[in-house]
Design a protein around this motif. Structure first.
Motif, short mmCIF file in Angstrom:
data_model
loop_
_atom_site.label_atom_id
_atom_site.label_comp_id
_atom_site.label_asym_id
_atom_site.label_seq_id
_atom_site.Cartn_x
_atom_site.Cartn_y
_atom_site.Cartn_z
N LEU A 71 0.84 -1.14 -0.12
CA LEU A 71 -0.06 -0.03 0.07
C LEU A 71 0.76 1.23 -0.06
O LEU A 71 2.11 1.20 0.54
N TYR A 72 0.29 2.31 -0.35
CA TYR A 72 1.00 3.47 -0.23
C TYR A 72 1.63 3.82 1.07
O TYR A 72 0.52 3.68 2.05
N ARG A 73 2.50 4.68 1.20
CA ARG A 73 3.19 4.89 2.32
C ARG A 73 3.40 3.63 3.45
O ARG A 73 3.25 3.71 4.62
N THR A 74 4.07 2.74 2.69
CA THR A 74 4.21 1.52 3.69
C THR A 74 5.73 1.06 3.55
O THR A 74 6.13 -0.04 3.92
N GLY A 75 6.45 1.74 3.02
CA GLY A 75 8.08 1.54 3.09
C GLY A 75 8.49 1.09 2.12
O GLY A 75 9.72 0.32 2.00
N LYS A 76 7.89 0.91 1.01
CA LYS A 76 8.53 0.40 -0.31
C LYS A 76 9.71 1.07 -0.91
O LYS A 76 10.72 0.58 -1.09
N SER A 77 9.61 2.35 -0.82
CA SER A 77 10.75 3.36 -1.28
C SER A 77 11.92 3.01 -0.16
O SER A 77 13.20 2.91 -0.92
N TYR A 78 11.66 2.97 0.89
CA TYR A 78 12.76 2.62 1.72
C TYR A 78 13.44 1.27 1.63
O TYR A 78 14.65 1.49 1.41
N LEU A 79 12.70 0.24 1.27
CA LEU A 79 13.27 -0.71 1.04
C LEU A 79 14.16 -0.72 -0.10
O LEU A 79 15.50 -1.56 -0.33
N MET A 80 13.53 -0.06 -1.38
CA MET A 80 14.54 0.09 -2.63
C MET A 80 15.57 0.89 -2.26
O MET A 80 16.82 0.52 -3.04
N ASN A 81 15.48 1.91 -1.32
CA ASN A 81 16.74 2.71 -1.31
C ASN A 81 17.85 1.84 -0.62
O ASN A 81 19.10 2.03 -0.68
N ALA A 84 19.62 -0.08 -2.94
CA ALA A 84 20.61 0.67 -3.47
C ALA A 84 21.67 1.28 -2.67
O ALA A 84 22.40 1.99 -3.09
N GLY A 85 21.59 1.17 -1.34
CA GLY A 85 22.59 1.45 -0.32
C GLY A 85 22.20 3.07 -0.19
O GLY A 85 23.22 3.68 0.14
N LYS A 86 21.12 3.45 -0.33
CA LYS A 86 20.56 5.01 -0.33
C LYS A 86 19.58 5.14 0.87
O LYS A 86 18.79 3.98 0.98
N ASN A 87 19.12 6.41 1.29
CA ASN A 87 18.11 6.67 2.09
C ASN A 87 17.50 7.80 1.87
O ASN A 87 17.36 8.87 2.74
N ASN A 88 17.27 8.23 0.48
CA ASN A 88 16.72 9.58 0.27
C ASN A 88 15.33 9.25 -0.89
O ASN A 88 14.95 8.29 -0.77
N ASN A 121 6.17 4.70 14.06
CA ASN A 121 4.74 5.09 14.45
C ASN A 121 4.66 6.67 14.42
O ASN A 121 3.47 6.89 14.62
N ASP A 122 5.62 7.18 14.30
CA ASP A 122 5.49 8.86 14.11
C ASP A 122 4.85 9.07 12.78
O ASP A 122 5.44 9.01 11.63
N LYS A 123 3.75 9.71 12.82
CA LYS A 123 2.90 10.11 11.37
C LYS A 123 3.80 11.09 10.77
O LYS A 123 3.69 11.00 9.51
N ASP A 124 4.30 12.03 11.47
CA ASP A 124 5.21 13.01 10.71
C ASP A 124 6.32 12.46 10.27
O ASP A 124 6.55 12.86 8.94
N LEU A 125 6.99 11.57 10.67
CA LEU A 125 8.30 11.02 10.06
C LEU A 125 7.65 9.85 8.89
O LEU A 125 8.34 9.85 7.94
N ASN A 128 7.26 11.71 5.49
CA ASN A 128 8.41 12.00 5.04
C ASN A 128 9.46 10.94 5.07
O ASN A 128 10.72 11.24 5.38
N ILE A 129 8.92 9.70 4.82
CA ILE A 129 9.82 8.54 5.07
C ILE A 129 11.15 8.41 4.13
O ILE A 129 12.17 8.04 4.59
N GLU A 130 11.39 9.10 3.32
CA GLU A 130 12.46 9.09 2.29
C GLU A 130 13.50 10.01 2.77
O GLU A 130 14.62 9.71 2.54
N LYS A 131 13.26 11.03 3.55
CA LYS A 131 14.19 11.70 4.14
C LYS A 131 14.50 11.38 5.59
O LYS A 131 15.40 12.21 6.19
#
Length: 512
Positions: A71-81, A84-88, A121-125, A128-131
């Motif tokens: 689902l949207y905003r469930t950490g997919k981008s983070y896993l890909m990063n 890739a060795g990145k966290n942006n 669990n922090d909604k604000d974080l 903006n999970i990519e940052k």
């Protein structure tokens, strides 16, 4: 929807926006550079980023495809990063739903599932999970991520289509372009059509690559003129064998062996060019040597040195000396006898004139000498004819080698593909049997029973493939053999009959 690609050494990463992410990595480590877009959605119109395609096109190694769905905003981008060795690699705007369980089971027979807690669990974080830095993420989520990344880089398999077609970077780029163009045209993407398009491109390139290799190797290895025709044909056979192997390595889904037939014709044409160069080089070299050796003879003829009593004997002695010296010259090539025969024919009228003017000889002696000269010319013609027949036989044997080599390498390729198909079908059968068992254990008795028809159909397909594929391979080889014969062998004459006879014997041995 958006798509992203990151390149660093032998590692590339794709992110497909919305509620899915697609990653491709080349098993060389997680360190990657800044992503670039692969598939863009501009005003609800899909387009392929040509820069990304150029990167893919340069990657000839096999690639691994990793799909992450959620689902949207469930950490997919983070896993890909993390892969890739990145966290942006940026938040996509279009959401996608999770595929139903039945679809996942159907389309992903072999799968490895990972369960992740929320990154935080922090909604604000979370917004903006990519940052967010790793220190701000839940430790349990980080541990799960490390397990996921380790599995992908250790166990992920090369992306492979049906019939064992391995997907390289440039092949994946072609498939992406084909799919996007099809979607934009309003048609429904079809894997078979995409693979056919890919095969056309790859097979054309394989023909060119193999033909260029043949020409390059022949140019490097053949030193004109060769001492014998067989010397050149031996080099040809070795270069042809390697060229066919290159074609087999880079080609796939060559329906009716159309592209292999193109390669056969291309190599045959190039071989004829080398044969012609070899003959021309031999003629030029032999003619130059004969001109050099016969220079004194021709000057004596012009000066009238043989127009004296006993002049015929002086002339024949000088001519024999030229012949002896000529045959001592090394590496004259395939036209040595023919060039010398032409030289003798050019001297026939001169010798007759000198013989008839020689007052030291009786009429009987002149007749004997004339007969001896005529016999000598006839013997030389017989030697030349014998050489030509021998060379024709060598040509026929070379053509038969071409046929055998193409058939042998194609047979090996077809049998490997057949094994891959059976292996894939057996894996699908195991998957369906396991799925049926799982459904039954989960209480879906009716769905489990409905799978019986699919399972029985697949079993029959496997049993049929085990027998039919062998006869199909035999028919394919027969068809290729006929095409090669028509491509490289004249349509009439004894050579053709001998080759056909040899091919018939070959097919009998092949079918045993």
């Amino acid at each position: 929807m958006g798509a992203w690609i990151t390149e660093a050494g032998n590692v590339i990463l794709f992110l497909l926006g919305g509620s899915s992410r697609l990653a491709v990595a080349m098993e060389s480590g997680p360190n990657m550079l800044t992503p670039i877009c692969l598939v863009e959605n501009i005003n609800e119109q899909l387009s392929v980023n040509q820069q990304a395609i150029q990167i893919l096109d340069q990657i000839s190694q096999p690639v691994v495809v990793v799909a992450i769905v959620g689902l949207y905003r469930t950490g997919k981008s983070y896993l890909m990063n993390r892969l890739a060795g990145k966290n942006n690699g940026r938040n996509p705007r279009v959401q996608m739903s999770n595929l139903p369980r039945e679809c996942i089971r159907h389309f992903f027979p072999r799968r490895k599932c990972f369960v992740f807690d929320r990154p935080t669990n922090d909604k604000d974080l979370l917004a903006n999970i990519e940052k967010v830095s790793e220190k701000q993420l839940d430790p349990k989520f980080q541990e799960q991520t490390n397990i996921f990344c380790s599995y992908v880089f250790t166990h992920a398999r090369t992306k492979t289509l049906k019939e064992g077609i391995i997907i390289t970077g440039n092949r994946l780029g072609t498939l992406v372009v084909t799919y996007v163009d099809t979607i934009n045209s309003g048609a429904v993407p079809c894997l078979e059509n995409a693979v056919t398009t890919l095969a056309q491109r790859e097979n054309s390139a394989a023909v060119q690559k193999a033909a260029d290799y043949y020409k390059q190797q022949m140019t490097q290895q053949v030193k004109f003129p060769t001492d014998t025709l067989q010397e050149l044909l031996d080099v040809h056979a070795a270069c042809e064998r390697e060229a066919i192997a290159i074609f087999m390595e880079h080609s796939f889904k060559d329906e009716n062996q159309e592209f292999q037939k193109m390669l056969v014709k291309s190599i045959a044409s190039k071989k004829e060019d080398f044969l012609l160069q070899n003959e021309e080089s031999s003629v030029q070299y032999c003619q130059a040597k004969l001109n050099e050796l016969s220079k004194a003879l021709m000057e004596s003829i012009s000066a009238g040195s043989f127009s004296v009593p006993g002049g015929h004997k002086l002339y024949t002695d000088e001519k024999e000396k030229i012949e002896q010296n000529y045959w001592q010259v090394p590496r004259k090539g395939v036209k040595a006898r023919e060039v010398f025969q032409i030289f003798l024919q050019s001297q026939a009228a001169i010798e007759t004139s000198i013989l008839q003017a020689d007052k030291a000889l009786t009429d009987r002696e002149k007749a004997v000498a004339a007969e001896r000269a005529k016999k000598e010319v006839a013997e030389k013609e017989q030697e030349l004819l014998k050489q030509q027949l021998q060379e024709q036989k060598q040509q026929m044997e070379a053509q038969e080698k071409t046929l055998k080599e193409n058939i042998a390498q194609l047979k090996e390729k077809l049998e490997k593909e057949r094994e891959e198909i059976l292996k894939e079908q057996n894996m699908m059968l195991e998957h369906k049997l396991q799925t049926q068992k799982n459904l039954l254990e989960e209480g879906f008795k009716k769905k489990s029973e409905e799978m019986n028809a699919e399972i029985n159909q697949l079993k029959n397909k496997i049993d049929t493939a085990k027998t039919d594929n062998r006869s199909w391979i035999a028919r394919t080889l027969d068809s290729l053999g006929s095409a090669i014969i028509s491509a490289v062998v004249p349509a009439d004459g004894k050579i053709f009959d001998l080759v056909v006879k040899g091919v018939g014997s070959l097919f009998k041995n092949k079918s045993k």
